[in-house]
Write a protein that holds these residues in place. Structure first.
Motif, mmCIF file in Angstrom:
data_model
loop_
_atom_site.group_PDB
_atom_site.id
_atom_site.type_symbol
_atom_site.label_atom_id
_atom_site.label_comp_id
_atom_site.label_asym_id
_atom_site.label_seq_id
_atom_site.Cartn_x
_atom_site.Cartn_y
_atom_site.Cartn_z
ATOM 1 N N ASP A 40 30.940 33.067 -121.410
ATOM 2 C CA ASP A 40 30.240 32.344 -120.106
ATOM 3 C C ASP A 40 28.785 32.576 -120.319
ATOM 4 O O ASP A 40 28.370 33.762 -120.478
ATOM 5 N N HIS A 41 28.042 31.511 -120.693
ATOM 6 C CA HIS A 41 26.663 31.571 -120.920
ATOM 7 C C HIS A 41 26.498 32.467 -122.102
ATOM 8 O O HIS A 41 25.336 33.342 -121.892
ATOM 9 N N GLY A 42 27.085 32.322 -123.159
ATOM 10 C CA GLY A 42 26.723 33.305 -124.472
ATOM 11 C C GLY A 42 27.374 34.619 -124.187
ATOM 12 O O GLY A 42 27.281 35.407 -125.018
ATOM 13 N N VAL A 43 27.891 35.099 -123.381
ATOM 14 C CA VAL A 43 28.515 36.466 -123.200
ATOM 15 C C VAL A 43 30.083 36.257 -123.254
ATOM 16 O O VAL A 43 30.636 35.561 -122.621
ATOM 17 N N ARG A 44 30.427 37.312 -123.997
ATOM 18 C CA ARG A 44 32.087 37.288 -124.083
ATOM 19 C C ARG A 44 32.922 37.836 -123.183
ATOM 20 O O ARG A 44 32.348 38.447 -122.204
ATOM 21 N N GLN A 45 33.841 37.090 -122.620
ATOM 22 C CA GLN A 45 34.460 37.280 -121.561
ATOM 23 C C GLN A 45 36.081 37.206 -121.686
ATOM 24 O O GLN A 45 36.526 36.559 -122.616
ATOM 25 N N ILE A 88 41.174 43.019 -127.330
ATOM 26 C CA ILE A 88 40.821 42.687 -125.971
ATOM 27 C C ILE A 88 39.624 43.780 -125.653
ATOM 28 O O ILE A 88 38.553 43.247 -125.070
ATOM 29 N N ALA A 89 39.812 44.821 -125.672
ATOM 30 C CA ALA A 89 38.679 45.879 -125.366
ATOM 31 C C ALA A 89 37.401 45.872 -126.049
ATOM 32 O O ALA A 89 36.215 45.822 -125.586
ATOM 33 N N ARG A 90 37.504 45.372 -127.397
ATOM 34 C CA ARG A 90 36.438 45.556 -128.376
ATOM 35 C C ARG A 90 35.591 43.870 -128.012
ATOM 36 O O ARG A 90 34.529 43.956 -128.164
ATOM 37 N N TRP A 91 36.574 43.092 -127.634
ATOM 38 C CA TRP A 91 35.960 41.647 -127.397
ATOM 39 C C TRP A 91 34.974 41.856 -126.137
ATOM 40 O O TRP A 91 33.922 41.524 -125.924
ATOM 41 N N ALA A 92 35.464 42.717 -125.080
ATOM 42 C CA ALA A 92 34.827 42.985 -123.905
ATOM 43 C C ALA A 92 33.575 43.871 -123.880
ATOM 44 O O ALA A 92 33.059 44.141 -122.939
ATOM 45 N N GLY A 93 33.578 44.446 -125.140
ATOM 46 C CA GLY A 93 32.334 45.532 -125.265
ATOM 47 C C GLY A 93 32.677 46.990 -124.984
ATOM 48 O O GLY A 93 31.499 47.743 -124.771
ATOM 49 N N LEU A 94 33.713 46.911 -124.787
ATOM 50 C CA LEU A 94 34.371 48.269 -124.437
ATOM 51 C C LEU A 94 34.896 49.184 -125.364
ATOM 52 O O LEU A 94 35.197 48.501 -126.318
ATOM 53 N N PRO A 95 34.630 50.646 -125.148
ATOM 54 C CA PRO A 95 35.422 51.525 -126.431
ATOM 55 C C PRO A 95 36.915 51.235 -126.804
ATOM 56 O O PRO A 95 37.594 50.696 -125.781
#
Length: 186
Positions: free
Chosen positions: A174-179, A147-154
Motif C-alpha cells: 500500500d503506497h510502497g509499504v509492505r502489507q 508473513i512476519a518478516r514481510w510485515a517487518g516483524l521479528p
C-alpha cells in the motif's frame, strides 16, 4: 505475492511437527487442494509463477490445485530436528512452555537460519513481482515466518498468524509499504 499452505496430512491433523518427513495428503487435504485451485482461479493467478517446496504434501497440493510449479528447497518447512514427529504437548513434557517460536529444536534448524532463509525467499519473490504475481507453496511454520518478516516483524511474531491447511495469504503493498492484504483464506 500469494502464500499457499499445503493441504491436510495425517501428521498435521494430529499436531505432529512435520519438517523433513514426507507425508501424503489425506482425502481432506486433497479436497482442500481442489478448493484452493478454485480460489487461485478467482484471483486470476492461473498463469502465475509458482515456486513450491519439494516435499510431497506441497507438490501434491499444487498439482491438485492445477498449478505448474518449480520446486525450490528454500521453501521447505522448519527443520524440527529431534522434535520431528512429536506434538507440542509431547515436547512440553521435557521442555515446559516450548514453542518453535521461542525455544530451539535440538538437532534442527536455528532461528537465525530460518530468518535468513525467509529473507532470501522474500527477496527473490519480491524481485519477480514487477513481472507479475508469485505463488509460494509451502508449509505452516515457515509460511508464518514469511508473513512476519514481510510485515517487518521479528521472526518470533510468526506465532501471531494462524495458517490452516490449504489456506492462502496474500502479501502486497500500500503506497510502497509492505502489507498483509488477506490472511488464512480457505
Amino acid at each position: 505475492m500469494v502464500l499457499l499452505r499445503h493441504g491436510q496430512t495425517e501428521w498435521a491433523a494430529a499436531g505432529r511437527h512435520t519438517g523433513r518427513t514426507d507425508v501424503a495428503l489425506t482425502a481432506e487435504g486433497e479436497k482442500q487442494a481442489r478448493e484452493t485451485g478454485r480460489r487461485i482461479d478467482a484471483l486470476g493467478l492461473r498463469d502465475t509463477e509458482v515456486l513450491c517446496s519439494p516435499r510431497e504434501r506441497a507438490v501434491r497440493t499444487a498439482e491438485v490445485a492445477g498449478l505448474n510449479t518449480r520446486t525450490w528447497d528454500a521453501l521447505v518447512e522448519w527443520d524440527y530436528g529431534d522434535y520431528e514427529g512429536l506434538t507440542t504437548a509431547e515436547i512440553r513434557e521435557t521442555v515446559p512452555g516450548w514453542t518453535v517460536w521461542t525455544h530451539p529444536c535440538p538437532g534442527g534448524e536455528g532461528f537465525d537460519a530460518v530468518d535468513s532463509r525467509a529473507e532470501l525467499v522474500l527477496a527473490v519473490a519480491e524481485s519477480r513481482l514487477p513481472e507479475g504475481d508469485v505463488v509460494l507453496v509451502g508449509h505452516g511454520h515457515f509460511s508464518r515466518a514469511l508473513i512476519a518478516r514481510w510485515a517487518g516483524l521479528p521472526l518470533v511474531e510468526g506465532r501471531r498468524f494462524a495458517l490452516s491447511p490449504g489456506a492462502i495469504t496474500v502479501l502486497g503493498f500500500d503506497h510502497g509499504v509492505r502489507q498483509i492484504v488477506s490472511h488464512n483464506v480457505h
